[in-house]
Design an enzyme around this catalytic site. Structure first.
Site, PDB file in Angstrom:
ATOM      1  N   SER A 169       7.338 -15.849  13.178  1.00 55.50           N
ATOM      2  CA  SER A 169       6.093 -15.102  13.413  1.00 55.50           C
ATOM      3  C   SER A 169       4.893 -15.715  12.696  1.00 55.50           C
ATOM      4  CB  SER A 169       6.250 -13.657  12.946  1.00 55.50           C
ATOM      5  OG  SER A 169       7.282 -13.046  13.671  1.00 55.50           O
ATOM      6  N   GLU A 219      18.888 -21.647  -3.497  1.00 52.99           N
ATOM      7  CA  GLU A 219      17.819 -22.457  -2.921  1.00 52.99           C
ATOM      8  C   GLU A 219      16.473 -21.835  -3.281  1.00 52.99           C
ATOM      9  OE1 GLU A 219      17.279 -22.039   1.352  1.00 52.99           O
ATOM     10  OE2 GLU A 219      16.990 -24.196   1.557  1.00 52.99           O
ATOM     11  N   GLY A 243      17.336 -21.725  10.132  1.00 47.08           N
ATOM     12  CA  GLY A 243      16.729 -20.770   9.207  1.00 47.08           C
ATOM     13  C   GLY A 243      17.633 -20.561   8.006  1.00 47.08           C
ATOM     14  N   PRO A 266       9.844 -18.717  18.023  1.00 43.55           N
ATOM     15  CA  PRO A 266       9.384 -19.334  16.776  1.00 43.55           C
ATOM     16  C   PRO A 266       9.202 -18.263  15.707  1.00 43.55           C
ATOM     17  CG  PRO A 266       7.558 -19.138  18.339  1.00 43.55           C
ATOM     18  CD  PRO A 266       8.781 -18.569  19.029  1.00 43.55           C
ATOM     19  N   CYS A 289      14.375 -28.083   4.365  1.00 41.51           N
ATOM     20  CA  CYS A 289      15.786 -27.769   4.155  1.00 41.51           C
ATOM     21  C   CYS A 289      16.538 -28.921   3.495  1.00 41.51           C
ATOM     22  CB  CYS A 289      16.432 -27.414   5.486  1.00 41.51           C
ATOM     23  SG  CYS A 289      16.206 -28.702   6.719  1.00 41.51           S
ATOM     24  N   GLU A 294      21.572 -24.476  11.645  1.00 43.51           N
ATOM     25  CA  GLU A 294      21.074 -25.410  10.624  1.00 43.51           C
ATOM     26  C   GLU A 294      20.455 -24.552   9.539  1.00 43.51           C
ATOM     27  OE1 GLU A 294      21.520 -28.556  10.543  1.00 43.51           O
ATOM     28  OE2 GLU A 294      22.192 -28.982  12.567  1.00 43.51           O
TER      29      GLU A 294
HETATM   30  P1  NAD Z   1      14.820 -16.936   8.307  1.00 44.67           P
HETATM   31  O1  NAD Z   1      16.275 -16.941   8.496  1.00 44.67           O
HETATM   32  O2  NAD Z   1      14.197 -15.807   7.588  1.00 44.67           O
HETATM   33  O3  NAD Z   1      14.057 -17.012   9.718  1.00 44.67           O
HETATM   34  C1  NAD Z   1      14.310 -18.024  10.652  1.00 44.67           C
HETATM   35  C2  NAD Z   1      14.094 -17.476  12.053  1.00 44.67           C
HETATM   36  O4  NAD Z   1      15.045 -16.460  12.294  1.00 44.67           O
HETATM   37  C3  NAD Z   1      12.722 -16.847  12.276  1.00 44.67           C
HETATM   38  O5  NAD Z   1      12.275 -17.154  13.570  1.00 44.67           O
HETATM   39  C4  NAD Z   1      13.021 -15.367  12.155  1.00 44.67           C
HETATM   40  O6  NAD Z   1      12.109 -14.555  12.856  1.00 44.67           O
HETATM   41  C5  NAD Z   1      14.397 -15.303  12.787  1.00 44.67           C
HETATM   42  N1  NAD Z   1      15.193 -14.126  12.433  1.00 44.67           N
HETATM   43  C6  NAD Z   1      15.066 -13.297  11.378  1.00 44.67           C
HETATM   44  N2  NAD Z   1      16.025 -12.329  11.416  1.00 44.67           N
HETATM   45  C7  NAD Z   1      16.767 -12.561  12.518  1.00 44.67           C
HETATM   46  C8  NAD Z   1      17.910 -11.933  13.095  1.00 44.67           C
HETATM   47  N3  NAD Z   1      18.471 -10.860  12.548  1.00 44.67           N
HETATM   48  N4  NAD Z   1      18.427 -12.465  14.231  1.00 44.67           N
HETATM   49  C9  NAD Z   1      17.882 -13.560  14.804  1.00 44.67           C
HETATM   50  N5  NAD Z   1      16.797 -14.201  14.292  1.00 44.67           N
HETATM   51  C10 NAD Z   1      16.254 -13.711  13.165  1.00 44.67           C
HETATM   52  O7  NAD Z   1      14.479 -18.331   7.602  1.00 44.67           O
HETATM   53  P2  NAD Z   1      13.084 -18.807   6.998  1.00 44.67           P
HETATM   54  O8  NAD Z   1      12.890 -18.205   5.676  1.00 44.67           O
HETATM   55  O9  NAD Z   1      12.024 -18.641   8.009  1.00 44.67           O
HETATM   56  O10 NAD Z   1      13.342 -20.374   6.870  1.00 44.67           O
HETATM   57  C11 NAD Z   1      13.694 -20.969   5.680  1.00 44.67           C
HETATM   58  C12 NAD Z   1      15.163 -21.283   5.657  1.00 44.67           C
HETATM   59  O11 NAD Z   1      15.490 -22.135   6.750  1.00 44.67           O
HETATM   60  C13 NAD Z   1      15.576 -22.043   4.418  1.00 44.67           C
HETATM   61  O12 NAD Z   1      16.786 -21.540   3.931  1.00 44.67           O
HETATM   62  C14 NAD Z   1      15.771 -23.463   4.921  1.00 44.67           C
HETATM   63  O13 NAD Z   1      16.650 -24.228   4.133  1.00 44.67           O
HETATM   64  C15 NAD Z   1      16.274 -23.227   6.298  1.00 44.67           C
HETATM   65  N6  NAD Z   1      16.042 -24.392   7.169  1.00 44.67           N
HETATM   66  C16 NAD Z   1      17.117 -25.150   7.560  1.00 44.67           C
HETATM   67  C17 NAD Z   1      16.914 -26.285   8.330  1.00 44.67           C
HETATM   68  C18 NAD Z   1      18.066 -27.178   8.739  1.00 44.67           C
HETATM   69  O14 NAD Z   1      17.891 -28.017   9.619  1.00 44.67           O
HETATM   70  N7  NAD Z   1      19.228 -27.041   8.135  1.00 44.67           N
HETATM   71  C19 NAD Z   1      15.630 -26.633   8.732  1.00 44.67           C
HETATM   72  C20 NAD Z   1      14.574 -25.836   8.312  1.00 44.67           C
HETATM   73  C21 NAD Z   1      14.790 -24.704   7.535  1.00 44.67           C
END
Ligand code: NAD
Length: 531
Positions: free
Chosen positions: A190, A392, A238, A188, A294, A260
């Site tokens: 952090s 976004e 993410g 998940p 999202c 996603e």
């Molecule tokens: P993020 O990409 O920064 O982080 C998401 C997850 O990825 C976290 O658990 C993070 O620790 C992990 N992470 C970070 N760097 C990584 C790496 N190098 N390798 C593997 N994992 C890594 O995203 P965020 O800012 O936490 O979330 C917001 C984004 O998520 C927005 O762009 C939103 O639109 C998107 N989102 C998409 C959906 C969907 O279903 N399409 C749903 C929710 C959020």
């Protein structure tokens, strides 16, 4: 100024949240990160800062447990998910408290994800026998070959989730992965590990084998690669930027992944739209979860004759949303998750305003409510020179644009690299469907903002373009966690020229046979009749 909740932060910190860190897999003692509420900064619990060795250990445990789990009958796996659903339903109030405290979202927004998990778990528990059943397929040679497909669990599925829907996004992908017979490593975000850990605790109480679902917590940049190395499939939710990195690593290992990602979702108000409903639906679509969703809407295209009336009613309704940190049902919108998220929202709005956009409502931080509150914000006059026109924001900010035709609305809605969700408002379902099918988005809602399509758990959900890879929900969301295996039994004769026929005769016979093999009875009749 929007109304505010009388009680800024009235949630209850449950001492049991502190015990959840014990569910994280660690190979040795690790330093811990304090999990603080975005509402008021209070400590809710702690989570270890895992290292790659912890992920390796989690991978080994999940793989060994997964082998045993995959050998169990599907009825046993379904039984666990059914019991989990009952336990979760019974724990509703505590779960809503935790989601609200950890993420900051209002109780109504927390309820939305709680209900989604009940629906998703129930759906997959009911659907799995049909989707995963062994079934016959049309065989190579009629009568001589019999062919069936069955679904083999991938092994270990890595599930990496963001903070915005900490319960939904962990469960929506982990539950089908488990039902398909896999072990899972969940990482998940952090900022919101406690909700995910509570999910795992409930799954274990429901009978999930201890080692089957492993949780590691810590920085994604350091744990992402080891998770991919320990997995046979990765489901990532993410940002698009991180999604690209994850997909590239999965590509190097030649393992599959689902992603996603982000969106810059458009909503179209057609000239025949029911104005009152469209305004109410658009407010929900833009400001649910403080816009940190999202599939939420950040661009609204309104048929010009309705523009003034829509803009004024929409801005009034947005300004009427109740902002606050309280855990009661009266609150509409909580704070943003973090200073980084707030900074981005402020930067996007300030940039737009400095380049000439007009603020119809909002556009301000609300330090009187807490560090991270920002008002629901409605802008007009947004141009391509402004960052938020295309990027976004992922916050409570939306731009309204007048349009002169249906074609223009569709062209502008599609003028984005993203393609996650869209919404169309019209009095004519026929017109709505026609417009929907011209939009390049994985889900399109007619006369709803996002919930109609997302809540249709039986239908696939995901993104076009840079919004993602693959789909969750529906049969697609379950089969992706398996390797479909084809088993074909050949009887009597081998496939190839038989000893009793010449090769030219065989070539002739097989050319005719292959040409006609998949022709339907109707096509056959039409061909014979010369039509
Ligand atoms: P993020 O990409 O920064 O982080 C998401 C997850 O990825 C976290 O658990 C993070 O620790 C992990 N992470 C970070 N760097 C990584 C790496 N190098 N390798 C593997 N994992 C890594 O995203 P965020 O800012 O936490 O979330 C917001 C984004 O998520 C927005 O762009 C939103 O639109 C998107 N989102 C998409 C959906 C969907 O279903 N399409 C749903 C929710 C959020």
């Amino acid at each position: 100024m929007p109304p505010t909740s009388p009680e800024p932060a009235d949630y209850r910190v449950n001492p049991a949240w502190h015990d959840l860190s014990g569910l994280v897999t660690t190979a040795a003692e690790r330093p811990e990160r304090v999990i603080a509420s975005p509402i008021d900064g209070a400590e809710l619990g702690r989570a270890p800062i895992c290292r790659p060795q912890d992920v390796e250990l989690a991978g080994r445990r999940a793989r060994a447990a997964g082998r045993r789990w995959a050998a169990e009958p599907l009825s046993r796996r379904r039984g666990v998910i059914e019991r989990f659903k009952d336990l979760l339903a019974a724990e509703r109030d505590d779960m809503l408290d935790l989601i609200h405290a950890e993420n900051g979202k209002s109780r109504t927004d927390a309820l939305e994800e709680f209900l989604d998990v009940l629906l998703t778990a129930g759906y997959y528990a009911a659907k799995a026998p049909k989707v995963l059943r062994r079934h016959r397929r049309r065989a190579a040679l009629p009568l001589l070959t019999s062919t069936y497909v069955h679904y083999v669990a991938k092994g270990v599925v890595g599930v990496i989730t963001p903070w915005n829907y900490p319960l939904t996004l962990a469960a929506a992908d982990a539950v089908p992965a488990l039902l398909a017979g896999n072990g899972v490593i969940l990482k998940p975000d952090s900022q919101t590990p406690l909700t995910a850990l509570r999910l795992v605790e409930l799954l274990r109480q429901a009978g999930l084998p201890e080692d089957l679902m492993q949780v590691v917590t810590g920085p994604g940049g350091q744990l992402g690669r080891p998770i991919i190395d320990a997995s046979d499939y990765v489901m990532f939710t993410g940002s698009t930027a991180t999604g690209r990195t994850v997909a590239a690593h999965c590509g190097e290992r030649l393992i599959g992944c689902g992603a996603e990602l982000g969106g810059k979702n458009a909503l179209i108000v057609m000239s025949d739209a029911p104005l009152g409903r469209a305004v109410a639906g658009a407010v929900q679509a833009c400001f649910a979860n403080s816009g940190q969703l999202c599939i939420s809407v950040e661009r609204i295209y309104v048929a010009r004759p309705l523009f003034e009336a829509f803009a004024s009613a929409f801005a009034d309704r947005a300004a009427g949303l109740v902002l606050g940190g309280g855990g009661g049902w009266e609150v509409d919108m909580g704070p943003l998750i973090s200073q980084g998220q707030l900074d981005k929202v402020v930067e996007h709005v300030d940039d737009a305003v400095s380049k000439g956009a007009t603020v119809l409502t909002g556009g301000r931080r609300r330090p009187d409510l807490g560090e991270l509150f920002y008002e629901p914000t409605v802008l007009t006059g947004v141009t391509d020179a402004m960052t938020l026109a295309r990027e976004e924001t992922f916050g409570p900010v939306v731009a309204l644009y007048p349009v002169d035709s249906e074609d223009q609305a569709v062209a502008l809605a599609n003028d984005s690299e993203y393609g996650l969700n869209a919404s169309v408002w019209t009095s004519s379902p026929t017109r709505g469907r026609a417009v929907a099918e011209r939009l390049r988005a994985g889900t399109v809602n007619i006369n709803e903002g996002y919930a109609a399509a997302y809540g249709s758990t039986d239908a696939p959900m995901g993104g076009f373009g840079i919004s993602g890879l693959g789909r969750r929900h529906g049969a697609e969301g379950l089969i992706k966690y398996t390797e479909p295996q084809t088993v074909a039994l050949q009887r009597l004769a081998l496939i190839g020229p038989p000893a009793w026929a010449t090769r030219p005769a065989y070539a002739e016979a097989m050319t005719v046979g292959s040409k006609w093999l998949h022709v339907t009875a109707g096509e056959l009749v039409r061909k014979v009749a010369g039509r």
